[in-house]
Design a protein around this motif. Structure first.
Motif, PDB file in Angstrom:
ATOM      1  N   GLN A   1       0.812  -1.218   0.000  1.00 38.13           N
ATOM      2  CA  GLN A   1       0.000   0.000   0.000  1.00 38.13           C
ATOM      3  C   GLN A   1       0.844   1.265   0.000  1.00 38.13           C
ATOM      4  O   GLN A   1       0.342   2.345  -0.311  1.00 38.13           O
ATOM      5  CB  GLN A   1      -0.880   0.038   1.265  1.00 38.13           C
ATOM      6  CG  GLN A   1      -1.929  -1.031   1.355  1.00 38.13           C
ATOM      7  CD  GLN A   1      -2.586  -1.090   2.731  1.00 38.13           C
ATOM      8  OE1 GLN A   1      -3.509  -1.849   2.936  1.00 38.13           O
ATOM      9  NE2 GLN A   1      -2.128  -0.293   3.680  1.00 38.13           N
ATOM     10  N   LYS A   2       2.111   1.122   0.431  1.00 35.73           N
ATOM     11  CA  LYS A   2       2.978   2.276   0.681  1.00 35.73           C
ATOM     12  C   LYS A   2       2.386   3.166   1.770  1.00 35.73           C
ATOM     13  O   LYS A   2       2.559   4.389   1.785  1.00 35.73           O
ATOM     14  CB  LYS A   2       3.197   3.103  -0.604  1.00 35.73           C
ATOM     15  CG  LYS A   2       3.925   2.357  -1.705  1.00 35.73           C
ATOM     16  CD  LYS A   2       5.366   2.078  -1.319  1.00 35.73           C
ATOM     17  CE  LYS A   2       6.132   1.426  -2.459  1.00 35.73           C
ATOM     18  NZ  LYS A   2       7.526   1.071  -2.061  1.00 35.73           N
ATOM     19  N   PHE A   3       1.696   2.523   2.704  1.00 36.02           N
ATOM     20  CA  PHE A   3       1.079   3.259   3.811  1.00 36.02           C
ATOM     21  C   PHE A   3       0.803   2.299   4.958  1.00 36.02           C
ATOM     22  O   PHE A   3       0.309   1.196   4.754  1.00 36.02           O
ATOM     23  CB  PHE A   3      -0.239   3.909   3.391  1.00 36.02           C
ATOM     24  CG  PHE A   3      -0.880   4.714   4.500  1.00 36.02           C
ATOM     25  CD1 PHE A   3      -0.607   6.060   4.617  1.00 36.02           C
ATOM     26  CD2 PHE A   3      -1.730   4.107   5.420  1.00 36.02           C
ATOM     27  CE1 PHE A   3      -1.171   6.805   5.658  1.00 36.02           C
ATOM     28  CE2 PHE A   3      -2.296   4.842   6.454  1.00 36.02           C
ATOM     29  CZ  PHE A   3      -2.019   6.201   6.574  1.00 36.02           C
TER      30      PHE A   3
ATOM     31  N   THR B   1      11.065   0.121   7.908  1.00 38.24           N
ATOM     32  CA  THR B   1       9.863   0.384   7.103  1.00 38.24           C
ATOM     33  C   THR B   1       9.644   1.849   6.735  1.00 38.24           C
ATOM     34  O   THR B   1       8.709   2.154   5.993  1.00 38.24           O
ATOM     35  CB  THR B   1       8.611  -0.119   7.850  1.00 38.24           C
ATOM     36  OG1 THR B   1       8.515   0.562   9.120  1.00 38.24           O
ATOM     37  CG2 THR B   1       8.686  -1.619   8.106  1.00 38.24           C
ATOM     38  N   ALA B   2      10.480   2.734   7.231  1.00 40.42           N
ATOM     39  CA  ALA B   2      10.258   4.169   6.989  1.00 40.42           C
ATOM     40  C   ALA B   2      10.192   4.494   5.501  1.00 40.42           C
ATOM     41  O   ALA B   2       9.386   5.327   5.067  1.00 40.42           O
ATOM     42  CB  ALA B   2      11.354   4.988   7.664  1.00 40.42           C
ATOM     43  N   LYS B   3      11.019   3.843   4.703  1.00 41.62           N
ATOM     44  CA  LYS B   3      11.061   4.128   3.265  1.00 41.62           C
ATOM     45  C   LYS B   3       9.795   3.671   2.546  1.00 41.62           C
ATOM     46  O   LYS B   3       9.563   4.052   1.393  1.00 41.62           O
ATOM     47  CB  LYS B   3      12.273   3.452   2.620  1.00 41.62           C
ATOM     48  CG  LYS B   3      12.256   1.935   2.670  1.00 41.62           C
ATOM     49  CD  LYS B   3      13.506   1.352   2.042  1.00 41.62           C
ATOM     50  CE  LYS B   3      13.508  -0.181   2.047  1.00 41.62           C
ATOM     51  NZ  LYS B   3      13.548  -0.713   3.431  1.00 41.62           N
ATOM     52  N   ASN B   4       8.975   2.884   3.217  1.00 43.08           N
ATOM     53  CA  ASN B   4       7.757   2.353   2.602  1.00 43.08           C
ATOM     54  C   ASN B   4       6.496   3.108   2.990  1.00 43.08           C
ATOM     55  O   ASN B   4       5.382   2.646   2.746  1.00 43.08           O
ATOM     56  CB  ASN B   4       7.576   0.879   2.980  1.00 43.08           C
ATOM     57  CG  ASN B   4       8.737   0.017   2.535  1.00 43.08           C
ATOM     58  OD1 ASN B   4       9.464  -0.530   3.364  1.00 43.08           O
ATOM     59  ND2 ASN B   4       8.938  -0.111   1.231  1.00 43.08           N
ATOM     60  N   GLY B   5       6.657   4.253   3.627  1.00 42.70           N
ATOM     61  CA  GLY B   5       5.491   5.028   4.034  1.00 42.70           C
ATOM     62  C   GLY B   5       4.815   4.487   5.279  1.00 42.70           C
ATOM     63  O   GLY B   5       3.654   4.797   5.552  1.00 42.70           O
ATOM     64  N   ILE B   6       5.540   3.687   6.040  1.00 47.46           N
ATOM     65  CA  ILE B   6       4.997   3.081   7.253  1.00 47.46           C
ATOM     66  C   ILE B   6       5.671   3.715   8.470  1.00 47.46           C
ATOM     67  O   ILE B   6       6.895   3.835   8.510  1.00 47.46           O
ATOM     68  CB  ILE B   6       5.237   1.559   7.267  1.00 47.46           C
ATOM     69  CG1 ILE B   6       4.554   0.908   6.058  1.00 47.46           C
ATOM     70  CG2 ILE B   6       4.753   0.929   8.571  1.00 47.46           C
ATOM     71  CD1 ILE B   6       4.992  -0.523   5.819  1.00 47.46           C
ATOM     72  N   THR B   7       4.871   4.125   9.444  1.00 44.16           N
ATOM     73  CA  THR B   7       5.427   4.605  10.700  1.00 44.16           C
ATOM     74  C   THR B   7       5.148   3.573  11.782  1.00 44.16           C
ATOM     75  O   THR B   7       4.116   2.904  11.782  1.00 44.16           O
ATOM     76  CB  THR B   7       4.846   5.965  11.117  1.00 44.16           C
ATOM     77  OG1 THR B   7       3.447   5.817  11.400  1.00 44.16           O
ATOM     78  CG2 THR B   7       5.044   7.000  10.027  1.00 44.16           C
ATOM     79  N   VAL B   8       6.094   3.442  12.702  1.00 43.01           N
ATOM     80  CA  VAL B   8       5.967   2.499  13.819  1.00 43.01           C
ATOM     81  C   VAL B   8       6.319   3.252  15.091  1.00 43.01           C
ATOM     82  O   VAL B   8       7.440   3.752  15.233  1.00 43.01           O
ATOM     83  CB  VAL B   8       6.904   1.279  13.655  1.00 43.01           C
ATOM     84  CG1 VAL B   8       6.593   0.232  14.727  1.00 43.01           C
ATOM     85  CG2 VAL B   8       6.787   0.676  12.260  1.00 43.01           C
TER      86      VAL B   8
ATOM     87  N   SER C   1       2.660  11.617   9.833  1.00 37.40           N
ATOM     88  CA  SER C   1       3.378  10.981   8.728  1.00 37.40           C
ATOM     89  C   SER C   1       4.895  11.103   8.837  1.00 37.40           C
ATOM     90  O   SER C   1       5.619  10.438   8.096  1.00 37.40           O
ATOM     91  CB  SER C   1       2.931  11.596   7.395  1.00 37.40           C
ATOM     92  OG  SER C   1       3.163  12.994   7.390  1.00 37.40           O
ATOM     93  N   TYR C   2       5.388  11.930   9.772  1.00 34.51           N
ATOM     94  CA  TYR C   2       6.837  12.152   9.862  1.00 34.51           C
ATOM     95  C   TYR C   2       7.374  11.863  11.267  1.00 34.51           C
ATOM     96  O   TYR C   2       8.441  12.304  11.648  1.00 34.51           O
ATOM     97  CB  TYR C   2       7.162  13.591   9.454  1.00 34.51           C
ATOM     98  CG  TYR C   2       8.602  13.808   9.023  1.00 34.51           C
ATOM     99  CD1 TYR C   2       9.147  13.083   7.965  1.00 34.51           C
ATOM    100  CD2 TYR C   2       9.406  14.749   9.664  1.00 34.51           C
ATOM    101  CE1 TYR C   2      10.458  13.283   7.570  1.00 34.51           C
ATOM    102  CE2 TYR C   2      10.723  14.962   9.270  1.00 34.51           C
ATOM    103  CZ  TYR C   2      11.245  14.224   8.220  1.00 34.51           C
ATOM    104  OH  TYR C   2      12.545  14.418   7.817  1.00 34.51           O
TER     105      TYR C   2
END
Length: 260
Positions: A147-149, A188-195, A245-246
């Motif tokens: 999903q890139k999210f 996962t940051a490069k994939n638009g995922i935040t953890v 998102s950041y």
């Protein structure tokens, strides 16, 4: 398939930051989890409330969300079991076509001094509080990458940061969540995922209500804000991270200043 409630006004739609998103909350039938579920639903998310044995409580949360005009379903799964955790994720995907937000909230306590702690009390806590996060996250991560999210929010604890007497098992599980959060965030940051993690302090829940009043007074006296936190205040932190998102790899403390 993204489901949007039919009775929303245009003004309400525009104010809902999570409209159409799909959120899973493990351990979502009670306490902090149920409040998180309701908060995300009010903000427009399609909510999947996971429970293990509290079917009636889960149904009550679903009913409350529907009365508020939101959309929710419940799904029984013991997330300490990998197959059941994967079933939870796959059922969500089959119904909604995606998973945007995973809140790993399921958790239990089995307090005992280390010298008296049984191996069953150790492994049960690690399985429910920590291994469950591996189970659910491993099932959802490829979907989020495609999903890139994705927003993965792990509910840790002040006990995972500062420790707690008679809580070596619980503290280890919650500290493990913080390390898990930081490492997965890097990957996962490069994939638009935040953890991220949320670390509640002492929160007024049904579980906390069982503590003797004199003990509660001692705890409150050590909190700079001189009160217990509310489940709503934890849910607000989760909502903040769901909309951010950041911000990734962080631990957000909701503890009244008790641990800094």
């Amino acid at each position: 398939m993204t489901i949007i409630p039919n009775d929303l006004t245009q003004e309400k739609v525009e104010s809902q930051k999570l409209l159409g998103k799909v959120a899973i909350i493990t351990g979502g039938s009670r306490g902090i989890g149920s409040t998180i579920a309701k908060e995300l639903a009010v903000q427009g998310a399609n909510v999947v409330i996971n429970y293990n044995s509290s079917k009636g409580a889960a149904q009550s949360v679903v009913n409350e969300i529907e009365e508020l005009g939101g959309n929710a379903i419940m799904c029984q799964a013991n997330v300490a079991n990998m197959e059941e955790a994967h079933y939870l994720i796959e059922k969500t995907r089959s119904l909604f076509g995606r998973v945007d937000i995973l809140v790993n909230n399921a958790g239990i306590t089995r307090d005992r001094t280390f010298r008296n702690m049984s191996k069953e009390e150790w492994y049960e806590i690690i399985d429910v509080n920590l291994n469950s996060v591996y189970h659910t996250t491993s099932a959802v991560i490829n979907t989020m990458i495609e999903q890139k999210f994705g927003r993965i929010i792990n509910i840790s604890s002040i006990i995972g940061q500062a420790g707690g007497f008679g809580q070596t098992n619980y503290s280890a599980s919650k500290a493990g969540l913080i390390g898990f959060t930081k490492s997965l965030a890097l990957e996962t940051a490069k994939n638009g995922i935040t953890v991220n993690a949320v670390c509640p302090g002492y929160i007024e829940t049904e579980m906390f209500a069982a503590i003797p009043s004199n003990v509660v007074e001692q705890i409150v006296s050590k909190i700079p804000m001189k009160r217990l936190g509310s489940t709503n205040e934890v849910a607000e932190a989760v909502l903040f991270l769901a909309n951010s998102s950041y911000i990734t790899g962080q631990s957000i403390n909701v503890n009244g200043g008790m641990y800094m």
